[in-house]
Design a protein around this motif. Structure first.
Motif, short mmCIF file in Angstrom:
data_model
loop_
_atom_site.label_atom_id
_atom_site.label_comp_id
_atom_site.label_asym_id
_atom_site.label_seq_id
_atom_site.Cartn_x
_atom_site.Cartn_y
_atom_site.Cartn_z
N THR A 125 0.85 -1.19 0.00
CA THR A 125 0.00 0.00 0.00
C THR A 125 0.89 1.24 0.00
OG1 THR A 125 -1.56 -1.23 1.33
CG2 THR A 125 -1.95 1.11 1.12
N LYS A 126 0.56 2.16 -0.86
CA LYS A 126 1.33 3.42 -0.91
C LYS A 126 0.85 4.32 0.22
CE LYS A 126 1.49 3.02 -5.91
NZ LYS A 126 0.60 1.83 -5.98
N GLN A 127 1.80 5.00 0.86
CA GLN A 127 1.46 5.89 1.97
C GLN A 127 0.45 6.95 1.53
OE1 GLN A 127 2.50 3.89 4.26
NE2 GLN A 127 3.34 5.49 5.53
N SER A 128 0.61 7.40 0.29
CA SER A 128 -0.25 8.48 -0.21
C SER A 128 -1.68 8.02 -0.48
CB SER A 128 0.35 9.04 -1.50
OG SER A 128 0.41 8.01 -2.48
N GLN A 129 -1.85 6.70 -0.53
CA GLN A 129 -3.15 6.15 -0.92
C GLN A 129 -4.17 6.34 0.20
OE1 GLN A 129 -2.83 2.16 -2.33
NE2 GLN A 129 -4.44 2.57 -3.78
N LYS A 130 -5.24 7.01 -0.14
CA LYS A 130 -6.31 7.23 0.83
C LYS A 130 -7.42 6.21 0.56
CE LYS A 130 -4.93 10.98 3.04
NZ LYS A 130 -3.69 10.45 3.60
N LEU A 131 -7.70 5.41 1.58
CA LEU A 131 -8.77 4.42 1.45
C LEU A 131 -10.07 5.01 1.95
CD1 LEU A 131 -6.93 1.25 2.80
CD2 LEU A 131 -7.47 1.75 0.42
N SER A 132 -11.16 4.54 1.38
CA SER A 132 -12.48 5.01 1.84
C SER A 132 -12.70 4.52 3.27
CB SER A 132 -13.57 4.44 0.93
OG SER A 132 -13.65 3.03 1.12
N ALA A 133 -13.65 5.14 3.94
CA ALA A 133 -13.99 4.74 5.32
C ALA A 133 -14.40 3.27 5.34
CB ALA A 133 -15.11 5.62 5.85
N GLU A 134 -15.11 2.85 4.29
CA GLU A 134 -15.58 1.46 4.19
C GLU A 134 -14.39 0.50 4.10
OE1 GLU A 134 -18.82 -1.08 1.55
OE2 GLU A 134 -18.15 0.87 0.83
N ALA A 135 -13.38 0.86 3.30
CA ALA A 135 -12.20 0.02 3.15
C ALA A 135 -11.39 -0.01 4.45
CB ALA A 135 -11.34 0.50 2.00
N GLN A 136 -11.27 1.12 5.11
CA GLN A 136 -10.54 1.17 6.39
C GLN A 136 -11.23 0.30 7.44
OE1 GLN A 136 -10.00 5.28 7.48
NE2 GLN A 136 -8.81 5.74 5.65
N GLU A 137 -12.55 0.36 7.45
CA GLU A 137 -13.31 -0.47 8.38
C GLU A 137 -13.12 -1.94 8.05
OE1 GLU A 137 -17.97 -1.29 9.32
OE2 GLU A 137 -17.44 0.79 8.87
N GLY A 138 -13.07 -2.26 6.75
CA GLY A 138 -12.83 -3.63 6.31
C GLY A 138 -11.48 -4.15 6.80
N LEU A 139 -10.45 -3.30 6.73
CA LEU A 139 -9.12 -3.70 7.21
C LEU A 139 -9.14 -3.96 8.72
CD1 LEU A 139 -6.75 -1.33 5.20
CD2 LEU A 139 -6.94 -3.81 4.96
N GLN A 140 -9.85 -3.10 9.46
CA GLN A 140 -9.96 -3.29 10.91
C GLN A 140 -10.69 -4.60 11.23
OE1 GLN A 140 -11.89 0.36 12.03
NE2 GLN A 140 -9.99 1.53 12.04
N ASP A 141 -11.73 -4.87 10.46
CA ASP A 141 -12.48 -6.12 10.67
C ASP A 141 -11.60 -7.33 10.36
OD1 ASP A 141 -14.71 -4.69 11.43
OD2 ASP A 141 -15.68 -4.81 9.47
N LEU A 142 -10.81 -7.25 9.30
CA LEU A 142 -9.92 -8.36 8.96
C LEU A 142 -8.91 -8.60 10.08
CD1 LEU A 142 -9.19 -7.94 5.12
CD2 LEU A 142 -10.85 -9.41 6.24
N ALA A 143 -8.45 -7.51 10.70
CA ALA A 143 -7.51 -7.64 11.82
C ALA A 143 -8.18 -8.38 12.98
CB ALA A 143 -7.01 -6.27 12.26
N GLN A 144 -9.47 -8.10 13.21
CA GLN A 144 -10.22 -8.81 14.25
C GLN A 144 -10.39 -10.28 13.88
OE1 GLN A 144 -11.65 -7.56 17.26
NE2 GLN A 144 -10.22 -5.92 16.79
N ILE A 145 -10.75 -10.53 12.62
CA ILE A 145 -11.00 -11.90 12.18
C ILE A 145 -9.71 -12.72 12.21
CG2 ILE A 145 -11.77 -13.32 10.21
CD1 ILE A 145 -13.64 -10.87 9.49
N ALA A 146 -8.57 -12.06 12.02
CA ALA A 146 -7.28 -12.76 12.06
C ALA A 146 -7.06 -13.40 13.43
CB ALA A 146 -6.15 -11.79 11.73
N GLN A 147 -7.75 -12.89 14.45
CA GLN A 147 -7.61 -13.44 15.81
C GLN A 147 -8.61 -14.58 16.08
OE1 GLN A 147 -5.10 -11.93 17.49
NE2 GLN A 147 -4.95 -10.62 15.69
N ILE A 148 -9.36 -14.96 15.06
CA ILE A 148 -10.46 -15.92 15.22
C ILE A 148 -9.97 -17.24 15.82
CG2 ILE A 148 -10.29 -17.03 12.94
CD1 ILE A 148 -13.32 -16.88 12.71
N ALA A 149 -10.80 -17.79 16.66
CA ALA A 149 -10.53 -19.13 17.20
C ALA A 149 -11.87 -19.79 17.43
CB ALA A 149 -9.76 -19.02 18.50
N ALA A 150 -11.99 -21.02 16.97
CA ALA A 150 -13.22 -21.76 17.24
C ALA A 150 -13.08 -22.35 18.64
CB ALA A 150 -13.42 -22.85 16.20
N ASP A 151 -14.01 -22.01 19.51
CA ASP A 151 -13.84 -22.40 20.91
C ASP A 151 -14.51 -23.73 21.25
OD1 ASP A 151 -16.35 -21.50 20.53
OD2 ASP A 151 -16.27 -19.87 22.00
#
Length: 197
Positions: A125-151
């Protein structure tokens, strides 16, 4: 049905897993490797075959590939992933174990895929690249999902449905990133030349 009408499918998860095992790759799973690749492509990276193989060596933490079949398999994985992203049919897929595997194993693989995607996306990702709020939220969600564990060790239909829902969300988020970062800039309209009388 012409070849162009047929959906592009990724190589089978187990085939990719076997290629990695034959190469002695232990540092990365097929899901994480595909996530890394998908993240780089979504961020706008493109590779020729030699560069691609160097990138894969780095991702897999090995100095060389022993088998020609591995090289061909990895190039095919790259080409098919890119083709799926670029398809108008929204048939982008995640390389994950099939439904016969235990839910916990599939959930863990989805987490690995997301972790890989975030790493790959971050690399390109280029530093200058501005992502939409939707895309930024998607990245945050992916970070949460990366922690997924089936309990649980027991696969319920409800858990199965939840995992499928999360998987679909991840798939759509990846396509959103790709579309945002790989948009072709609209050509600027040239001013109409004025005619002199």
């Amino acid at each position: 049905m012409t070849r162009e009408d047929a959906a592009v499918e990724l190589p089978d998860f187990d085939i990719v897993a076997n290629l990695l095992i034959e190469e002695g790759v232990l540092a990365v799973s097929p899901a994480e490797l595909h996530g890394l690749l998908a993240g780089q492509l979504a961020a706008g990276a493109r590779f020729d075959a030699d560069t691609l193989l160097r990138v894969f060596l780095e991702l897999m933490d090995v100095s060389a590939l022993k088998q020609e079949t591995t090289k061909l398999g990895l190039i095919e994985l790259y080409q098919r992933t890119l083709a799926q992203y670029e398809s108008d049919d929204f048939d982008f897929a995640l390389l994950l174990p099939d439904d016969e595997q235990m839910l916990a194993q599939r959930a863990e693989a989805l987490g690995s895929w997301c972790s890989g995607f975030l790493s790959g996306f971050g690399l390109h990702t280029k530093q200058s690249q501005k992502l939409s709020a939707e895309a930024q939220e998607g990245l945050q969600d992916l970070a949460q999902i990366a922690q997924i564990a089936a309990d649980t060790d027991v696969d319920s239909e409800e858990d199965e449905a939840d995992l499928m829902e999360v998987q679909e969300y991840v798939r759509m988020a990846a396509m959103l990133m790709f579309n945002e970062c790989n948009r072709v800039a609209e050509p600027e309209k040239e001013p109409t030349p004025r005619t002199l009388h």
